[in-house]
Design a protein around this motif. Sequence first.
Motif, PDB file in Angstrom:
ATOM      1  N   LEU A  48       6.335  12.187   0.868  1.00 28.67           N
ATOM      2  CA  LEU A  48       6.344  10.814   0.347  1.00 28.67           C
ATOM      3  C   LEU A  48       5.454  10.628  -0.872  1.00 28.67           C
ATOM      4  O   LEU A  48       5.701   9.736  -1.686  1.00 28.67           O
ATOM      5  CB  LEU A  48       5.928   9.835   1.445  1.00 28.67           C
ATOM      6  CG  LEU A  48       6.919   9.641   2.576  1.00 28.67           C
ATOM      7  CD1 LEU A  48       6.318   8.785   3.685  1.00 28.67           C
ATOM      8  CD2 LEU A  48       8.215   9.030   2.066  1.00 28.67           C
ATOM      9  N   GLY A  49       4.411  11.426  -0.997  1.00 30.03           N
ATOM     10  CA  GLY A  49       3.512  11.303  -2.145  1.00 30.03           C
ATOM     11  C   GLY A  49       2.862   9.931  -2.196  1.00 30.03           C
ATOM     12  O   GLY A  49       2.277   9.467  -1.219  1.00 30.03           O
ATOM     13  N   ASN A  50       2.996   9.251  -3.336  1.00 26.27           N
ATOM     14  CA  ASN A  50       2.378   7.941  -3.534  1.00 26.27           C
ATOM     15  C   ASN A  50       2.935   6.877  -2.597  1.00 26.27           C
ATOM     16  O   ASN A  50       2.316   5.832  -2.406  1.00 26.27           O
ATOM     17  CB  ASN A  50       2.542   7.478  -4.978  1.00 26.27           C
ATOM     18  CG  ASN A  50       1.787   8.361  -5.950  1.00 26.27           C
ATOM     19  OD1 ASN A  50       0.803   9.011  -5.583  1.00 26.27           O
ATOM     20  ND2 ASN A  50       2.241   8.399  -7.179  1.00 26.27           N
ATOM     21  N   SER A  51       4.103   7.099  -2.016  1.00 28.61           N
ATOM     22  CA  SER A  51       4.706   6.129  -1.104  1.00 28.61           C
ATOM     23  C   SER A  51       4.130   6.198   0.312  1.00 28.61           C
ATOM     24  O   SER A  51       4.453   5.355   1.150  1.00 28.61           O
ATOM     25  CB  SER A  51       6.222   6.347  -1.025  1.00 28.61           C
ATOM     26  OG  SER A  51       6.813   6.178  -2.287  1.00 28.61           O
ATOM     27  N   MET A  52       3.269   7.179   0.570  1.00 24.37           N
ATOM     28  CA  MET A  52       2.708   7.336   1.911  1.00 24.37           C
ATOM     29  C   MET A  52       1.912   6.099   2.324  1.00 24.37           C
ATOM     30  O   MET A  52       1.987   5.668   3.474  1.00 24.37           O
ATOM     31  CB  MET A  52       1.832   8.585   1.979  1.00 24.37           C
ATOM     32  CG  MET A  52       1.266   8.868   3.352  1.00 24.37           C
ATOM     33  SD  MET A  52       2.572   9.178   4.568  1.00 24.37           S
ATOM     34  CE  MET A  52       1.602   9.516   6.022  1.00 24.37           C
ATOM     35  N   GLU A  53       1.186   5.515   1.397  1.00 26.49           N
ATOM     36  CA  GLU A  53       0.397   4.317   1.706  1.00 26.49           C
ATOM     37  C   GLU A  53       1.316   3.156   2.130  1.00 26.49           C
ATOM     38  O   GLU A  53       1.010   2.427   3.074  1.00 26.49           O
ATOM     39  CB  GLU A  53      -0.436   3.914   0.487  1.00 26.49           C
ATOM     40  CG  GLU A  53      -1.354   2.739   0.729  1.00 26.49           C
ATOM     41  CD  GLU A  53      -2.165   2.382  -0.503  1.00 26.49           C
ATOM     42  OE1 GLU A  53      -2.364   1.174  -0.731  1.00 26.49           O
ATOM     43  OE2 GLU A  53      -2.598   3.297  -1.236  1.00 26.49           O
ATOM     44  N   VAL A  54       2.440   3.021   1.456  1.00 24.52           N
ATOM     45  CA  VAL A  54       3.409   1.973   1.806  1.00 24.52           C
ATOM     46  C   VAL A  54       4.006   2.258   3.182  1.00 24.52           C
ATOM     47  O   VAL A  54       4.139   1.363   4.011  1.00 24.52           O
ATOM     48  CB  VAL A  54       4.526   1.877   0.746  1.00 24.52           C
ATOM     49  CG1 VAL A  54       5.543   0.801   1.121  1.00 24.52           C
ATOM     50  CG2 VAL A  54       3.940   1.599  -0.618  1.00 24.52           C
ATOM     51  N   TYR A  55       4.339   3.529   3.426  1.00 22.38           N
ATOM     52  CA  TYR A  55       4.876   3.933   4.724  1.00 22.38           C
ATOM     53  C   TYR A  55       3.889   3.593   5.840  1.00 22.38           C
ATOM     54  O   TYR A  55       4.262   3.026   6.864  1.00 22.38           O
ATOM     55  CB  TYR A  55       5.197   5.433   4.720  1.00 22.38           C
ATOM     56  CG  TYR A  55       5.503   5.987   6.082  1.00 22.38           C
ATOM     57  CD1 TYR A  55       6.766   5.837   6.643  1.00 22.38           C
ATOM     58  CD2 TYR A  55       4.518   6.626   6.831  1.00 22.38           C
ATOM     59  CE1 TYR A  55       7.041   6.331   7.920  1.00 22.38           C
ATOM     60  CE2 TYR A  55       4.792   7.117   8.096  1.00 22.38           C
ATOM     61  CZ  TYR A  55       6.050   6.961   8.629  1.00 22.38           C
ATOM     62  OH  TYR A  55       6.317   7.434   9.892  1.00 22.38           O
ATOM     63  N   GLN A  56       2.626   3.936   5.655  1.00 20.53           N
ATOM     64  CA  GLN A  56       1.623   3.673   6.677  1.00 20.53           C
ATOM     65  C   GLN A  56       1.459   2.173   6.930  1.00 20.53           C
ATOM     66  O   GLN A  56       1.329   1.752   8.079  1.00 20.53           O
ATOM     67  CB  GLN A  56       0.279   4.305   6.292  1.00 20.53           C
ATOM     68  CG  GLN A  56       0.298   5.818   6.394  1.00 20.53           C
ATOM     69  CD  GLN A  56      -0.967   6.465   5.878  1.00 20.53           C
ATOM     70  OE1 GLN A  56      -1.546   6.035   4.879  1.00 20.53           O
ATOM     71  NE2 GLN A  56      -1.406   7.516   6.557  1.00 20.53           N
ATOM     72  N   ALA A  57       1.475   1.380   5.864  1.00 22.76           N
ATOM     73  CA  ALA A  57       1.374  -0.076   6.025  1.00 22.76           C
ATOM     74  C   ALA A  57       2.577  -0.608   6.802  1.00 22.76           C
ATOM     75  O   ALA A  57       2.430  -1.442   7.699  1.00 22.76           O
ATOM     76  CB  ALA A  57       1.274  -0.750   4.658  1.00 22.76           C
ATOM     77  N   PHE A  58       3.745  -0.102   6.465  1.00 20.77           N
ATOM     78  CA  PHE A  58       4.968  -0.530   7.132  1.00 20.77           C
ATOM     79  C   PHE A  58       4.923  -0.186   8.620  1.00 20.77           C
ATOM     80  O   PHE A  58       5.142  -1.048   9.478  1.00 20.77           O
ATOM     81  CB  PHE A  58       6.182   0.125   6.460  1.00 20.77           C
ATOM     82  CG  PHE A  58       7.479  -0.140   7.149  1.00 20.77           C
ATOM     83  CD1 PHE A  58       7.997  -1.420   7.225  1.00 20.77           C
ATOM     84  CD2 PHE A  58       8.198   0.892   7.733  1.00 20.77           C
ATOM     85  CE1 PHE A  58       9.200  -1.673   7.868  1.00 20.77           C
ATOM     86  CE2 PHE A  58       9.396   0.656   8.375  1.00 20.77           C
ATOM     87  CZ  PHE A  58       9.904  -0.636   8.442  1.00 20.77           C
ATOM     88  N   VAL A  59       4.617   1.055   8.939  1.00 17.04           N
ATOM     89  CA  VAL A  59       4.606   1.510  10.332  1.00 17.04           C
ATOM     90  C   VAL A  59       3.530   0.783  11.134  1.00 17.04           C
ATOM     91  O   VAL A  59       3.751   0.430  12.297  1.00 17.04           O
ATOM     92  CB  VAL A  59       4.429   3.046  10.391  1.00 17.04           C
ATOM     93  CG1 VAL A  59       4.187   3.519  11.813  1.00 17.04           C
ATOM     94  CG2 VAL A  59       5.669   3.728   9.823  1.00 17.04           C
ATOM     95  N   SER A  60       2.385   0.508  10.518  1.00 19.02           N
ATOM     96  CA  SER A  60       1.319  -0.182  11.262  1.00 19.02           C
ATOM     97  C   SER A  60       1.701  -1.625  11.587  1.00 19.02           C
ATOM     98  O   SER A  60       1.199  -2.194  12.554  1.00 19.02           O
ATOM     99  CB  SER A  60      -0.002  -0.133  10.496  1.00 19.02           C
ATOM    100  OG  SER A  60       0.067  -0.921   9.326  1.00 19.02           O
TER     101      SER A  60
END
Length: 138
Positions: free
Chosen positions: A22-34
Amino acid sequence: MERPLLNDGNQYPTDIILASVLGNSMEVYQAFVSNLSKYQIDLEWHYYNDSKSWLGKAVSKKRTVFWLSIWQGFFKVSFHFAGKTHLDIMNLPIAVDIKREIENAPIKGKLVSVAIKVSDKAHLDDIYTLMSYRQSCK
């Protein structure tokens, strides 16, 4: 035809693996999943032989709300709605481009599908709206 990443059935999608894809999108992924717990949604990772990839199945009260797939630099959230809900979806407060995609999506059997590419936080509110609507569908 393109297919999602995470194609090794023996390699569970850990945060380290997800971050590498995911690269830079990992932060967005983590926010979404949380935020999924606020909607009483559990994300279950399974390897599916038909797609030859790991997919996240988002479940609420035994009902599948959406599917999540991982791609290079982004993730997709895919919803499948009954065709009869088409007009209701068009009245939801979501982005015009998502409405246009839903409007132009072919009806397969009795389902209308939409896959939203996510690489930044811009569409997260729309996804949360679609999640809530999907949960309310009978």
